[in-house]
Write a protein that holds these residues in place. Structure first.
Motif, mmCIF file in Angstrom:
data_model
loop_
_atom_site.group_PDB
_atom_site.id
_atom_site.type_symbol
_atom_site.label_atom_id
_atom_site.label_comp_id
_atom_site.label_asym_id
_atom_site.label_seq_id
_atom_site.Cartn_x
_atom_site.Cartn_y
_atom_site.Cartn_z
ATOM 1 N N MET A 65 0.844 -1.208 0.000
ATOM 2 C CA MET A 65 0.000 0.000 0.000
ATOM 3 C C MET A 65 0.875 1.253 0.000
ATOM 4 S SD MET A 65 -2.877 -1.416 2.647
ATOM 5 C CE MET A 65 -3.750 0.117 2.919
ATOM 6 N N LYS A 74 -3.712 8.072 0.920
ATOM 7 C CA LYS A 74 -3.934 6.691 1.353
ATOM 8 C C LYS A 74 -2.641 5.963 1.727
ATOM 9 C CE LYS A 74 -7.468 5.523 -1.845
ATOM 10 N NZ LYS A 74 -7.938 4.458 -2.698
ATOM 11 N N PRO A 105 -11.119 -3.048 4.129
ATOM 12 C CA PRO A 105 -11.104 -3.800 2.871
ATOM 13 C C PRO A 105 -9.721 -3.712 2.227
ATOM 14 C CG PRO A 105 -12.338 -1.737 2.627
ATOM 15 C CD PRO A 105 -11.970 -1.853 4.081
ATOM 16 N N LEU A 106 -9.253 -4.841 1.701
ATOM 17 C CA LEU A 106 -7.914 -4.872 1.105
ATOM 18 C C LEU A 106 -8.020 -5.278 -0.353
ATOM 19 C CD1 LEU A 106 -6.177 -6.728 4.048
ATOM 20 C CD2 LEU A 106 -5.905 -4.302 3.482
ATOM 21 N N GLU A 107 -7.423 -4.478 -1.197
ATOM 22 C CA GLU A 107 -7.441 -4.802 -2.625
ATOM 23 C C GLU A 107 -6.662 -6.081 -2.877
ATOM 24 O OE1 GLU A 107 -6.417 -1.580 -5.351
ATOM 25 O OE2 GLU A 107 -6.896 -0.165 -3.756
ATOM 26 N N LYS A 108 -7.112 -6.814 -3.902
ATOM 27 C CA LYS A 108 -6.495 -8.094 -4.227
ATOM 28 C C LYS A 108 -4.999 -7.932 -4.530
ATOM 29 C CE LYS A 108 -7.712 -12.108 -7.070
ATOM 30 N NZ LYS A 108 -6.520 -12.263 -7.883
ATOM 31 N N ARG A 109 -4.651 -6.830 -5.209
ATOM 32 C CA ARG A 109 -3.247 -6.651 -5.594
ATOM 33 C C ARG A 109 -2.333 -6.517 -4.365
ATOM 34 N NH1 ARG A 109 -2.403 -0.280 -7.026
ATOM 35 N NH2 ARG A 109 -4.215 0.513 -5.914
ATOM 36 N N THR A 111 -2.915 -8.284 -1.472
ATOM 37 C CA THR A 111 -2.884 -9.536 -0.703
ATOM 38 C C THR A 111 -2.376 -10.721 -1.526
ATOM 39 O OG1 THR A 111 -5.184 -9.924 -1.325
ATOM 40 C CG2 THR A 111 -4.808 -8.852 0.798
ATOM 41 N N ASP A 112 -2.405 -10.607 -2.845
ATOM 42 C CA ASP A 112 -2.040 -11.730 -3.709
ATOM 43 C C ASP A 112 -0.590 -12.171 -3.509
ATOM 44 O OD1 ASP A 112 -4.198 -12.619 -4.978
ATOM 45 O OD2 ASP A 112 -3.677 -11.871 -6.985
#
Ligand SMILES: [Zn+2]
Ligand SMILES: [Zn+2]
Length: 374
Positions: A65, A74, A105-109, A111-112
């Motif tokens: 992030m 952010k 909420p966490l964007e997929k990019r 956590t992937d």
């Protein structure tokens, strides 16, 4: 004396695992490793960071992030939005905790592919584990301290991980020099990084976030990079090929590299670093150009102009080399130029029309092939 030695060794060893495992592996995925080795490094991370163990999973997400939103609202830790290092630490801690508990909420990019070992995450972050280490450190200090002032190092020993973090997140976004113009405030904090095991080259790192070597200029030595090469040679980790990391297709034969070297050696004005490693430099510029043309284009005029400079450096290479080699080098650049023409040039044209500007005199290389809007 024992306390001082302990503090110094602990400083570097804990930092090593934070940088090698949490930063370069978990967050950036500069190399891969087996699940078994992942567990080994998870445990070593806990052993060396002790009471300030940071979950590699949460760290990885938080740090992605930071790169994605560097110095924007952010960004989880930008000195632009915190009045002092303590406030920055506190804010980071809160967002860290939100991520750990999955409260935001966490964007997929983000956590992937970030490693996750639930047992160690929960155990390492538990009060029991933290208390155990605090007691152990305190007992060690009581046993070996020979003067009262040595106890001043105890609090730092206890929070060593986040302390390393704040040194970079605060100071390397405030103080230092830049090799690259980037859209954030990242700086190279120390020219010779004796303190932070390469992490000081933060400007280099923001420019080339997937490059496992944080050094760029000849005097910028990244002490962890040789370990990465060693672990790679031993089969503990597998470095991603430059192609995988950056998707730039760039391969020269030995003959071609020798040719390139010879040509730059003859060039009076070429900087020493260019003469020494022109093929590496070319790759770096190519990677920079690649990441520019492939990004989600936000329409930042400064960034556009900055990257024209990168393209200008590439052009300098093309102009210096003989015709055969030039054709070869061009074949690497052209697909990227094509992307640029499709994506950024129409945007610039539109901008100019909106602002009621006539096209400014285009860059020397823009005028030839690049700038022709299809
Ligand atoms: Zn940064
Ligand atoms: Zn990073």
């Amino acid at each position: 004396m024992i306390i001082i030695i302990f503090f110094i060794v602990h400083w570097y060893v804990s930092l090593f695992f934070q940088s090698f495992f949490n930063h370069r592996y978990a967050a950036h995925g500069m190399f891969t490793m087996s699940k078994g080795w992942e567990k080994v490094f998870y445990i070593l991370s806990w052993l060396t960071n002790g009471s300030s163990f940071l979950s590699p999973n949460t760290y990885g997400i938080l740090h992605r992030m930071h790169h994605a939103f560097a110095d924007k609202e952010k960004d989880p830790h930008s000195p632009k939005f915190s009045p002092n290092p303590f406030a920055l630490m506190l804010k980071t801690r809160n967002i860290y905790s939100d991520i750990w508990h999955r409260r935001i909420p966490l964007e997929k990019r983000f956590t992937d592919g970030v490693p996750y070992w639930k047992f160690m995450d929960v155990f390492g972050e538990s009060n029991g584990s933290r208390l155990f280490w605090v007691v152990a450190y305190t007992a060690f200090y009581i046993a070996f301290a020979t003067a009262w002032w040595q106890f001043l190092f105890l609090p730092l020993t206890i929070v060593i991980g986040p302390f390393h973090g704040v040194v970079i997140n605060w100071f390397a976004h405030k103080i230092g020099y830049s090799n690259f113009k980037v859209s954030d405030t990242s700086k190279n904090f120390l020219p010779v990084d004796v303190l932070m095991l390469g992490e000081s080259y933060h400007n280099n790192h923001h420019k080339r976030p997937n490059n496992p070597n944080f050094g760029f200029r000849w005097f910028e030595m990244d002490p962890i990079y040789p370990f990465i090469l060693l672990f790679n040679a031993l089969g503990i980790i597998k470095l991603k090929k430059a192609g995988e990391a950056t998707s730039v297709d760039f391969e020269l034969s030995e003959v071609e590299v020798a040719q390139l070297k010879a040509e730059f050696a003859n060039l009076q004005s070429a900087r020493t670093s260019l003469q020494l490693r022109p093929e590496t430099k070319f790759r770096q510029y190519l990677e920079a150009w690649d990441s520019f043309v492939k990004q989600d284009w936000q329409g930042d005029m400064n960034e556009y102009l900055r990257n024209l400079q990168v393209r200008k450096e590439i052009e300098e290479f093309l102009q210096t080399t003989n015709e055969n080699l030039r054709e070869k080098l061009k074949s690497f650049v052209e697909p990227l130029d094509q992307k640029f023409r499709e994506k950024m040039v129409p945007w610039k044209k539109e901008m100019m029309e909106k602002l009621n500007f006539s096209m400014p005199s285009p860059h020397f290389w823009e005028s030839n092939s690049i700038y022709q809007v299809g």
